[in-house]
Design an enzyme around this catalytic site. Structure first.
Site: not given
Length: 768
Positions: A10, A15, A41, A127
């Site tokens: 998620k 991570k 990101k 996600d």
């Protein structure tokens, strides 16, 4: 042995921090590591690069032309020589980040980046489980998958969802190594995580405590592994705190287990109700596949320690060598680009249509377009138009073009949202009942955009009905010509049997222009010459052929190119590199001189010189007789040529033989060819890359009697007849002779006629 690891979880679960520390620990163990950030990101590699944010692949390709791509612009070196790559993504709220992942991976494959490293680690957002973000768990990528979770419901919900995605790509090969438990120190967290692990049948491979040590390292823009390694080098690690050492040991232990090889487990996701039952203990569920190590793992969980897999019991991580060879082949195919793609020109048609046009020439295969209905309709109209035109104009039937054997999955909006693989699978099962020789699946833009992996359907192949795939993906792969190249190379790779041995006096014909009206008549001319020399045609690649003939492609001792233009030369290079094929140096001959030379040289190679000499002698007499009849009409006439054709000796030779003066040859740039070619010793003017805006002024300047071009301007020129040059001329001795005979007929034509005013009407309306 190379190892590819995907770390999913998620967003915000940690991570990137875990991935960077694992990469650093692997690098400290002496491994060459590549970390690829697969999150919009683009901060996965930040701690490996001392806080530096690097150029993402998607930003790079947005501002850089394809010919200017350089590996060093997207690949950076971080701590421990870890290779660092960030896929990036579009602006929030626009575009498709999943498609961005696919595009990024394609560029990395093109550069063969992974070949430089022993371990590749993918840091992937969990996600979103669309086709794009699922790329790393496809069979040709990750062979080891870790799921990052905490005790929070949404973290485990995401992990369970990822297991569902993995299940879709499993097909008997288990690749899940287990969970990485990144603690959040919430209430009852250990019980929830270990209960979830037991329910899905996975070990907790490491428990990472919530600690300020991570914050300390991040303030320095480095990983914990680098932080502790630095301290170890200073004062022999005297100032290392117990908590720091504990976290460092967790990553070192995990890296050792990865290197040694960890057991792989089946993906067994829970239903949503089962997941809630496990986490909240609302229902006492009886799980079908409980984790076999639950007892020992639970004991360790009570001590709040990370669980590491016993490396002595590991099964090892194996990589199918056949899969690696396939990946290498796919990578090598990326070098074969159309001229339009290389020059970044506007696209001429789409790759899907180009691939469809070529594939339908395998007569006993069913071509399945994984595409919307309108894409299939447009492709059908494009394919069948040449066949219908020839039928109406000449009464000649071209079954391959008139009735192409293809079907469509009819993708719709629902498929764009939820994926079209279920529909594709159903369609293939239906086609299997028809018992074709093979099924060829070709993907369009929508399939490529949503990330439908058409290679997955190869597992549905019947032992007697292979399934082949061409990922053309519409405009995403390039133009019409690029689709043709993809079809040529992909189908050759998947069909041709390399073990077949060549036999004497057998040849293949390669790269006939299937959309040309004279393709079959040209083949018949060449085949007749070959028959007279006791040479047999084995396979026509790809034109009016069968699956078995393609499979036995290597049976030919020699390959003949129909056209030695840009695309023809690419195919020659491909077959030489991949199959060691021998090619005759010349293309199909057009015109007297070329045909005579072609026969002389090929008969020498095949040991049939006497036969070829006889053919040339017989046709020489006919050619001279025909040219002699028109000399009086054409001698001294001025000829100007404006054309896309890059090989004109067949016209020029006949014109010179007929006594015509050539005043200028103007060569226009052409997407399917490169470089003007002539073997004539000439004194006439040649201008390559001709500017068509000069057409009118040049015609006035050179005042030709005969103007040749590939199209008519619609203007009648004073004292000048106009004729068109076919893009694909007739093969054989008399192509040039027939054209100059036509000019003589036009020049001799009586244009006078009082009541019809033929001359005025001719000049006003004549086009050819």
């Amino acid at each position: 042995m190379k190892n590819e690891i995907a770390i999913y979880g998620k967003g915000g679960i940690g991570k990137s921090t875990l991935s960077a520390n694992i990469s650093a620990a692997l690098a400290d163990s002496g491994k060459r590591v590549l970390q690829i950030g697969c999150d919009p990101k683009h901060d996965s590699t930040r701690l490996l690069l001392n806080g530096r944010k690097i150029t993402t692949i998607l930003d790079y390709i947005k501002t850089t032309g394809a010919l200017d791509y350089k590996k060093e612009d997207i690949l950076f070196e971080g701590y421990g020589s870890v290779g660092c790559v960030e896929a990036g993504g579009p602006e929030p709220g626009v575009g498709c980040a999943g498609r961005g992942i696919i595009t990024s991976f394609e560029l990395l494959e093109q550069f063969r980046v992974k070949e430089e490293y022993e371990i590749t680690l993918y840091d992937v957002l969990g996600d979103v489980v669309c086709g794009g973000f699922a790329v790393p768990i496809r069979r040709e990528y990750a062979d080891t998958i870790f799921l990052v979770t905490s005790g929070e419901y949404m973290a485990m919900y995401a992990a369970n969802n990822i297991l569902r995605g993995i299940k879709n790509y499993e097909n008997g090969k288990y690749r899940v190594a287990g969970l990485l438990y990144n603690s959040r120190n919430i209430e009852d967290e250990d019980r929830k995580v270990y209960a979830f692990a037991a329910a899905v049948g996975l070990p907790v491979c490491a428990k990472i405590p919530r600690s300020n040590v991570f914050a300390q390292a991040e303030r320095k823009n480095i990983t914990v592994v680098e932080l502790i390694s630095r301290k170890m080098k200073l004062n022999k690690g005297a100032d290392i705190q117990d908590e720091e050492q504990k976290i460092y040991d967790i990553f070192k232990s995990l890296s050792r287990n990865i290197i040694d090889g960890v057991p792989m487990y089946e993906a067994n996701p829970l239903s949503d109700d089962e997941l809630e039952a496990v986490i909240y203990q609302t229902v006492k569920a009886d799980y079908k596949k409980p984790f076999s190590k639950c007892d020992s793992e639970t004991k360790e969980s009570e001590n709040h320690q990370g669980i590491t897999v016993n490396s002595e019991n590991h099964q090892g991580i194996t990589v199918n060598s056949e899969n690696h060879s396939v990946k290498d082949e796919v990578t090598s195919l990326n070098r074969y680009l159309s001229k339009n793609v290389i020059r970044n020109e506007p696209l001429h048609g789409c790759a899907f249509n180009g691939a469809m046009t070529m594939s339908i020439h395998i007569r006993d295969a069913v071509i399945l377009a994984h595409a919307p209905k309108n894409c299939a309709y447009l492709s059908y109209q494009s394919i069948s138009s040449s066949g219908r035109r020839r039928l109406f104009e000449r009464g000649a039937l071209m079954p391959v073009s008139i009735s192409p054997n293809f079907q469509c999955t009819d993708m719709n909006e629902t498929d764009m949202i939820f994926g079209g693989m279920e529909k594709l699978t159903k369609k293939i099962k239906d086609i299997n009942k028809q018992q074709p020789k093979a099924i060829i699946v070709i993907s369009s833009c929508p399939a490529g955009i949503i990330g439908d992996d058409i290679d997955r359907v190869k597992d549905l192949a019947d032992k007697d009905i292979p399934i082949l795939t061409v990922k053309s993906d519409g405009n995403l792969s390039g133009d019409y010509l690029q689709g043709m190249l993809l079809c040529y190379t992909e189908l050759a790779t998947q069909i041709i049997d390399k073990s077949v041995k060549p036999e004497k006096k057998i040849v293949n014909i390669v790269f006939e222009k299937v959309v040309a009206k004279n393709t079959e008549s040209n083949f018949q001319i060449i085949e007749e010459y070959l028959k007279q020399m006791n040479i047999t045609v084995n396979c026509r690649f790809l034109c009016n052929t069968t699956f078995d003939k393609l499979k036995n492609f290597c049976k030919a001792e020699l390959n003949l190119l129909a056209y030695k233009d840009y695309t023809g030369m690419i195919l020659e290079k491909f077959f030489k590199e991949k199959y060691g094929c021998k090619f005759f140096d010349k293309q199909f001959p057009v015109g007297f001189s070329e045909t005579a030379q072609w026969l002389k040289e090929i008969s020498s190679v095949m040991g049939e010189s006497d036969v070829a000499r006889k053919i040339v002698e017989e046709n020489t007499a006919v050619y001279k007789e025909r040219i002699e009849k028109i000399k009086a009409t054409l001698k001294g006439k001025r000829l100007m040529i404006i054309t896309y054709n890059h090989s004109l000796d067949w016209i020029l030779t006949a014109a010179i033989d007929a006594g015509i003066e050539i005043v200028k040859v103007c060569i226009l740039n052409f997407s399917q060819d490169e470089g003007f070619r002539t073997q004539l010793n000439h004194s006439f003017l040649i201008e390559e890359n001709y500017d068509n805006e000069k057409r009118e002024s040049d015609i006035e300047k050179y005042n030709p009697d005969i103007l040749l071009s590939n199209y008519e301007s619609g203007k009648a020129y004073k004292n000048c007849i106009t004729d068109t040059i076919p893009m694909c001329p007739d093969a054989g001795f008399f192509s040039g002779c027939s054209m100059v005979e036509r000019w003589a007929s036009l020049i001799k034509l009586n244009l006078q006629g009082e009541w019809k005013k033929d001359e005025r009407l001719f000049k006003k309306y004549y086009t050819r």
